[in-house]
Design a protein around this motif. Sequence first.
Motif, mmCIF file in Angstrom:
data_model
loop_
_atom_site.group_PDB
_atom_site.id
_atom_site.type_symbol
_atom_site.label_atom_id
_atom_site.label_comp_id
_atom_site.label_asym_id
_atom_site.label_seq_id
_atom_site.Cartn_x
_atom_site.Cartn_y
_atom_site.Cartn_z
ATOM 1 N N ILE A 11 -9.267 -13.786 59.319
ATOM 2 C CA ILE A 11 -9.934 -12.835 58.321
ATOM 3 C C ILE A 11 -11.424 -12.930 58.577
ATOM 4 O O ILE A 11 -11.992 -14.135 58.613
ATOM 5 C CB ILE A 11 -9.627 -13.242 56.853
ATOM 6 C CG1 ILE A 11 -8.041 -12.879 56.750
ATOM 7 C CG2 ILE A 11 -10.674 -12.462 55.770
ATOM 8 C CD1 ILE A 11 -7.817 -13.271 55.200
ATOM 9 N N ILE A 17 -11.565 -13.596 50.267
ATOM 10 C CA ILE A 17 -10.242 -13.739 50.570
ATOM 11 C C ILE A 17 -9.440 -13.530 49.076
ATOM 12 O O ILE A 17 -10.165 -14.003 47.938
ATOM 13 C CB ILE A 17 -9.719 -14.856 51.254
ATOM 14 C CG1 ILE A 17 -10.196 -16.044 50.263
ATOM 15 C CG2 ILE A 17 -10.181 -14.980 52.577
ATOM 16 C CD1 ILE A 17 -8.937 -16.875 49.929
ATOM 17 N N THR A 28 -3.407 -10.844 53.690
ATOM 18 C CA THR A 28 -4.123 -10.329 55.057
ATOM 19 C C THR A 28 -3.776 -8.988 55.628
ATOM 20 O O THR A 28 -4.597 -8.323 56.371
ATOM 21 C CB THR A 28 -3.350 -11.235 56.305
ATOM 22 O OG1 THR A 28 -2.236 -11.006 56.396
ATOM 23 C CG2 THR A 28 -3.806 -12.476 55.990
ATOM 24 N N ASP A 121 -10.212 -19.992 58.639
ATOM 25 C CA ASP A 121 -8.961 -19.627 57.867
ATOM 26 C C ASP A 121 -8.251 -20.866 57.466
ATOM 27 O O ASP A 121 -8.091 -21.236 56.202
ATOM 28 C CB ASP A 121 -7.942 -18.571 58.466
ATOM 29 C CG ASP A 121 -7.497 -18.912 59.774
ATOM 30 O OD1 ASP A 121 -7.921 -20.051 60.337
ATOM 31 O OD2 ASP A 121 -6.780 -18.505 60.347
ATOM 32 N N ILE B 127 -8.230 -24.569 51.914
ATOM 33 C CA ILE B 127 -8.475 -23.657 53.252
ATOM 34 C C ILE B 127 -9.272 -22.536 52.600
ATOM 35 O O ILE B 127 -9.689 -22.346 51.588
ATOM 36 C CB ILE B 127 -6.969 -23.167 53.476
ATOM 37 C CG1 ILE B 127 -6.326 -22.239 52.301
ATOM 38 C CG2 ILE B 127 -5.961 -24.268 53.957
ATOM 39 C CD1 ILE B 127 -5.106 -21.748 52.535
ATOM 40 N N TYR B 128 -9.696 -21.827 53.823
ATOM 41 C CA TYR B 128 -10.620 -20.499 53.644
ATOM 42 C C TYR B 128 -11.976 -20.986 52.908
ATOM 43 O O TYR B 128 -12.302 -20.658 51.872
ATOM 44 C CB TYR B 128 -10.079 -19.658 52.816
ATOM 45 C CG TYR B 128 -9.089 -18.777 53.667
ATOM 46 C CD1 TYR B 128 -9.427 -17.619 54.666
ATOM 47 C CD2 TYR B 128 -7.750 -19.095 53.710
ATOM 48 C CE1 TYR B 128 -8.694 -17.051 55.455
ATOM 49 C CE2 TYR B 128 -6.720 -18.512 54.437
ATOM 50 C CZ TYR B 128 -7.135 -17.443 55.211
ATOM 51 O OH TYR B 128 -6.282 -16.606 56.034
ATOM 52 N N ALA B 129 -12.543 -22.282 53.473
ATOM 53 C CA ALA B 129 -13.797 -22.949 52.926
ATOM 54 C C ALA B 129 -13.596 -23.221 51.408
ATOM 55 O O ALA B 129 -14.717 -23.033 50.465
ATOM 56 C CB ALA B 129 -14.895 -21.867 53.117
ATOM 57 N N ASN B 131 -11.777 -21.793 49.336
ATOM 58 C CA ASN B 131 -11.491 -20.655 48.071
ATOM 59 C C ASN B 131 -10.007 -20.393 47.931
ATOM 60 O O ASN B 131 -9.527 -19.447 47.127
ATOM 61 C CB ASN B 131 -11.931 -19.181 48.933
ATOM 62 C CG ASN B 131 -13.440 -19.072 48.769
ATOM 63 O OD1 ASN B 131 -13.942 -19.126 47.722
ATOM 64 N ND2 ASN B 131 -14.124 -18.927 50.172
#
Lengths: 249, 311
Positions: A11, A17, A28, A121, B127-129, B131
Motif C-alpha cells: 500500500i 490504512i 487493500t 506493510d 504492522i503498518y507503522a 497503525n
Amino acid sequence: MKVLVAVKRVIDYNVKIRVKADNTGVETANVKMSMNPFDEIAVEEAIRMKEKGQATEIIAFSAGPAQCQETIRTALAMGADRGVLVQTDAELQPLAVAKLLKAVVDKEQPGLVIVGKQAIDDDSNQTGQMLAALLGWSQGTFANKLNVADGTAEVKREVDGGLENIKINLPAVITTDLRLNEPRYASLPNIMKAKKKPIETLAPDALGVDIAPRLKVLKVEEPPKRKAGIKVKTVAELVDKLRNEAGVI
Amino acid sequence: MAILVVAAHDGKAVRANVANAVAAAGQMGSDVTVLVAGSNCAEAAKSAAAIQGVAKVLQAEDAAYANWLAEDIAPLVAKLAPNYSHVVMAADSVGKNIAPRVAALLDVAQISEAVQVVSPDTFVRPIYAGNALATVQSADKIKVVTVRPTNFKAAPAGGSAPIEQVGGEGAKALSSYVGAELSKSERPELTSAKIVVSGGRGLGSGENFKILETLADKLGAGLGASRAAVDAGYVPNDYQVGQTGKVVAPDLYIAVGISGAIQHLAGMKDSKTIVAINKDEEAPIFQVADYGIVGDLFQIVPELTAAVEKK
C-alpha cells in the motif's frame, strides 16, 4: 556481476490504512499500491553499480499476485534489465519469500542481492537476513553506504549507537536503510522502454518451494487511540502542568 | 517451557534492554536462560546473572564473537536453540540483524517486535507503522521472537543465576568488523531516557539543534529527532525516533518543530506525557500531545529552558 533486487508491492506510503471491519486484515481493495520505499532504494543502488561498471545486469524479483508485474515494471523503468515474478495469490510470509528468492538466486547466480530492510506493510525486517542464512552468504544489513570491490563489499551500517563499518565477502545480501541513496524517478522514455523488457513468470511449485504460512493471523485491530490533550497559552502554564498535573519534571 | 534470551552487550555489561527481554521471556515460560556470547565477556555474563528471573547464564567465549557479526553468532544460537521453546532478543539493531538469520537456520518463522505476549505461542505485533496491531500465532516448534523493549517493564536487579561456559563455534570467515563511528554523547541513551527532547524540520538547521541540547541538558533528557531532520542532515541517524528508527516511551516526550508524520508517531506515542511545540496549530502532533503550545519554537524553547531552571 549480476545483481538481483527484490521489490514488494505494498500500500502506498501516503495512504492512511484502514483495518477491515471483521478484523481479518487491512483493506487493500481500491487502495493505491506502490513499490516498498526501501526497495526503491535497493533498485537505485543496483542501478548506480551498473552505471559505475560494477554490475552487468540487474534482475528485479517480486513475489505475489499478477499485479506485482506493475511493481517490477517500475523497477525496469528505473533501470533494471529484466524481471522475475513468482506468481501466487497465496499469503506470503518472509521465510517463504526468502525461500523463493533462494530458488531464483540458485538459478540466476547473482553476485549480490539487494533488498529493502523492511516492507512498510508488515514491518518484519526479516527477508534479507533469512535469505543470507539460507544461502550461507554474508549479510550487510541496514546499509547507509555500500562500496563493492575485489570480491568484497564494505558496508556502513546504521546501528543503535551510530554507524558501524563491516567488510563482507561476496556473494552477499545487502539490506537498505533510508540514507543509502535517493531513488530516481523513472523518465517517460524509460517507462516506455520498460514495457518491452522481459518479465519471466514462475510458480512456487515449479521452484519446489513450500510457501505455507507459519504464522496464523488471528486478528488485526486498530491500536488504542491516544486522546488529544489541551493547548496551553504560555510556557509558565506548560511548566506548571508538567510539574503539578503530570508530575514529570 | 525453557526460553533462551540472546543478550547484546559491550563486554562489561549486557544492554539495559536485556532486562526488558527477560521480562518478556518470563511471560512465555518460567525457565529463562540468557546467552552471553563474546570475547572476554565474563563481566557481561555476571551482569546478566544479576537480572531477576534469570535461571542460568550461558557464556560463550570465542574471538569470533567479539563484534557480534550475524554470520558467526547466528550458528551458535541455532545450535543451542533446539533445547528451548523460544529464542528471544530485544528488537534493537543487534536483534533485528541476528534473529531472522537464526530463524531461517532453524526453518521457522520469526515474530518481529512483539509488544504483547498473549500466550506462549501467540503475540501481538505492530504492522503498518503501528497503525494496526496483528495478533499472530506460531505453529513452529521453536519460536524466534524479537520484543519491543519499551512494552515490557524491565526485570529488576537482584538475581544470582549460575554461569555456565559453552563452547564457541568459531568464525565462519564470511565477514569482518572494521570499526564504528559512534555518536559521542554524555546524554542518556534515547531508548532508556526518562525524558526525551526531539527536534524536527522546524529547527531549520543542525546549528539550531543547540537550543534543544541546552533544554535537554537542563532536564537530563535524551536528544532525538524526526526522520525529516535526520534526512536533512541536521543530526546523525541514531537520533531518529520512529517506526524505522528508535522506539521510545519515556515519562516525558517533548516534540519541537515536529509535524507528527505517522511513522514518527509510531516511535513515541507510548510515551507517558507528550508535549508538542509547533507553529502550525493544525500539525498532527497535537492530536497525540497531552500539552500543546502553538508558537515560534525559537522563543518558546529558550523560555522553557529558563523556566525549568528556575525550579
